[in-house]
Design an enzyme around this catalytic site. Sequence first.
Site, PDB file in Angstrom:
ATOM      1  N   ASN A  27       0.798  -1.225   0.000  1.00  0.00           N
ATOM      2  CA  ASN A  27       0.000   0.000   0.000  1.00  0.00           C
ATOM      3  C   ASN A  27       0.831   1.276   0.000  1.00  0.00           C
ATOM      4  O   ASN A  27       0.372   2.309  -0.490  1.00  0.00           O
ATOM      5  CB  ASN A  27      -0.923  -0.018   1.234  1.00  0.00           C
ATOM      6  CG  ASN A  27      -1.492   1.346   1.540  1.00  0.00           C
ATOM      7  OD1 ASN A  27      -2.458   1.781   0.918  1.00  0.00           O
ATOM      8  ND2 ASN A  27      -0.883   2.063   2.489  1.00  0.00           N
ATOM      9  N   TYR A  57       3.994   9.145 -11.167  1.00  0.00           N
ATOM     10  CA  TYR A  57       3.033   8.345 -10.387  1.00  0.00           C
ATOM     11  C   TYR A  57       2.321   7.329 -11.290  1.00  0.00           C
ATOM     12  O   TYR A  57       2.189   6.153 -10.933  1.00  0.00           O
ATOM     13  CB  TYR A  57       2.041   9.311  -9.744  1.00  0.00           C
ATOM     14  CG  TYR A  57       1.044   8.690  -8.788  1.00  0.00           C
ATOM     15  CD1 TYR A  57       1.419   8.362  -7.478  1.00  0.00           C
ATOM     16  CD2 TYR A  57      -0.274   8.474  -9.168  1.00  0.00           C
ATOM     17  CE1 TYR A  57       0.498   7.813  -6.593  1.00  0.00           C
ATOM     18  CE2 TYR A  57      -1.202   7.939  -8.289  1.00  0.00           C
ATOM     19  CZ  TYR A  57      -0.807   7.611  -7.002  1.00  0.00           C
ATOM     20  OH  TYR A  57      -1.730   7.081  -6.123  1.00  0.00           O
TER      21      TYR A  57
HETATM   22  P1  NAP Z   1      -1.165   8.592   2.515  1.00  0.00           P
HETATM   23  O1  NAP Z   1      -2.226   9.012   3.456  1.00  0.00           O
HETATM   24  O2  NAP Z   1      -0.109   9.564   2.135  1.00  0.00           O
HETATM   25  O3  NAP Z   1      -0.500   7.253   3.102  1.00  0.00           O
HETATM   26  C1  NAP Z   1       0.606   6.653   2.491  1.00  0.00           C
HETATM   27  C2  NAP Z   1       1.370   5.909   3.547  1.00  0.00           C
HETATM   28  O4  NAP Z   1       2.559   5.336   2.966  1.00  0.00           O
HETATM   29  C3  NAP Z   1       1.835   6.829   4.666  1.00  0.00           C
HETATM   30  O5  NAP Z   1       1.647   6.194   5.900  1.00  0.00           O
HETATM   31  C4  NAP Z   1       3.304   7.006   4.330  1.00  0.00           C
HETATM   32  O6  NAP Z   1       4.131   7.369   5.408  1.00  0.00           O
HETATM   33  C5  NAP Z   1       3.654   5.645   3.820  1.00  0.00           C
HETATM   34  N1  NAP Z   1       4.940   5.668   3.135  1.00  0.00           N
HETATM   35  C6  NAP Z   1       5.374   6.570   2.234  1.00  0.00           C
HETATM   36  N2  NAP Z   1       6.624   6.268   1.850  1.00  0.00           N
HETATM   37  C7  NAP Z   1       6.987   5.155   2.548  1.00  0.00           C
HETATM   38  C8  NAP Z   1       8.163   4.371   2.607  1.00  0.00           C
HETATM   39  N3  NAP Z   1       9.231   4.661   1.847  1.00  0.00           N
HETATM   40  N4  NAP Z   1       8.190   3.315   3.454  1.00  0.00           N
HETATM   41  C9  NAP Z   1       7.131   3.008   4.227  1.00  0.00           C
HETATM   42  N5  NAP Z   1       5.983   3.719   4.222  1.00  0.00           N
HETATM   43  C10 NAP Z   1       5.924   4.775   3.385  1.00  0.00           C
HETATM   44  O7  NAP Z   1      -1.803   8.080   1.173  1.00  0.00           O
HETATM   45  P2  NAP Z   1      -3.118   7.209   0.883  1.00  0.00           P
HETATM   46  O8  NAP Z   1      -4.041   8.063   0.144  1.00  0.00           O
HETATM   47  O9  NAP Z   1      -3.555   6.472   2.091  1.00  0.00           O
HETATM   48  O10 NAP Z   1      -2.478   6.185  -0.178  1.00  0.00           O
HETATM   49  C11 NAP Z   1      -2.284   4.800   0.082  1.00  0.00           C
HETATM   50  C12 NAP Z   1      -2.049   4.119  -1.248  1.00  0.00           C
HETATM   51  O11 NAP Z   1      -3.203   4.293  -2.073  1.00  0.00           O
HETATM   52  C13 NAP Z   1      -0.873   4.700  -2.050  1.00  0.00           C
HETATM   53  O12 NAP Z   1      -0.195   3.669  -2.720  1.00  0.00           O
HETATM   54  C14 NAP Z   1      -1.560   5.608  -3.030  1.00  0.00           C
HETATM   55  O13 NAP Z   1      -0.785   5.811  -4.188  1.00  0.00           O
HETATM   56  C15 NAP Z   1      -2.813   4.820  -3.319  1.00  0.00           C
HETATM   57  N6  NAP Z   1      -3.913   5.608  -3.881  1.00  0.00           N
HETATM   58  C16 NAP Z   1      -4.485   6.624  -3.169  1.00  0.00           C
HETATM   59  C17 NAP Z   1      -5.525   7.354  -3.735  1.00  0.00           C
HETATM   60  C18 NAP Z   1      -6.222   8.476  -3.015  1.00  0.00           C
HETATM   61  O14 NAP Z   1      -7.073   9.128  -3.640  1.00  0.00           O
HETATM   62  N7  NAP Z   1      -5.930   8.749  -1.762  1.00  0.00           N
HETATM   63  C19 NAP Z   1      -5.953   7.044  -5.036  1.00  0.00           C
HETATM   64  C20 NAP Z   1      -5.334   5.999  -5.716  1.00  0.00           C
HETATM   65  C21 NAP Z   1      -4.320   5.281  -5.119  1.00  0.00           C
HETATM   66  P3  NAP Z   1       4.493   8.967   5.582  1.00  0.00           P
HETATM   67  O15 NAP Z   1       3.361   9.498   6.366  1.00  0.00           O
HETATM   68  O16 NAP Z   1       5.790   8.986   6.276  1.00  0.00           O
HETATM   69  O17 NAP Z   1       4.593   9.546   4.210  1.00  0.00           O
END
Ligand code: NAP
Length: 246
Positions: A89, A154
């Site tokens: 994730n 991305y």
């Molecule tokens: P988010 O709130 O930014 O959460 C992402 C998580 O990944 C955070 O806990 C972050 O930690 C962690 N992370 C980042 N870099 C890392 C690393 N090198 N090692 C370990 N952990 C790391 O984003 P989200 O929206 O929940 O996204 C979760 C997933 O869903 C992602 O893959 C994103 O691309 C995907 N996604 C999200 C959306 C959306 O609309 N939100 C849409 C499509 C796909 P930090 O807090 O330290 O950064």
Amino acid sequence: MPTAIITGASQGIGACIAKRLAKDGYDIAVNHYPSDGDRANAEAVAEECRAFGVRAELYAADVSKYADCEAMVKAVKADFGSVDALVNNAGITRDTLLARMKEEDYDAVIAVNQKSVYNMLRLVTAVMMKQRHGRIVNVSSVAGLYGNPGQVNYSASKAAIIGMTKSVAKEFGSRNITCNAVAPGLIRTPMTDVLSDELKAKMIEAVALRRYGEPEEIASVVSFLLSEDASYVTGQVIEISGGLSM
Ligand code: NAP
């Protein structure tokens, strides 16, 4: 109890998936980026998981680094005895138009979003092969399916995850390991909080359901894909976007 590793589980979709899988009865390995803030958030997530009567432990690892992932998978195996489910994730954005995209912004997104998936797949499939059982879900994005202006880096990382998902499904199917992907649309998390109101409104206009998705609506599909109800589903990409594209 079965064990699930969720990467990037300190907030947003990952935190929500961790809690949902705890509710489903998994022991949870809560991966977080190695920083004090992430650790505190991850501890709160683990505490909520434990409220469902399961074990939940924290694993600090920068998943873009193979050595960090190796140490984490080794520790999870030692602590829990098995790795039954993996949810890749963790993800970041460094959005900007291609003309302005610096090489470091491209490389950082590929390292965290794509290389991390290679790292974890390589290490966890080795464990799952011996178990002759495993369930994997990779978190892609609609950007990986359709592209998005300002997200060349991305989109590249998220499209790659789809190819990796299908390849792993084919390579490991005979070992009773399934590998699927989810492609979320616009979901309400800290990642999307930073978008301008104007952009958010424009994006929601393209969504058939005319609203944001909630992290719980991703977690429920991940839960299904990891469950026995999805035992004959592998190599698929499930779009969870409120009908962004049809
Ligand atoms: P988010 O709130 O930014 O959460 C992402 C998580 O990944 C955070 O806990 C972050 O930690 C962690 N992370 C980042 N870099 C890392 C690393 N090198 N090692 C370990 N952990 C790391 O984003 P989200 O929206 O929940 O996204 C979760 C997933 O869903 C992602 O893959 C994103 O691309 C995907 N996604 C999200 C959306 C959306 O609309 N939100 C849409 C499509 C796909 P930090 O807090 O330290 O950064």
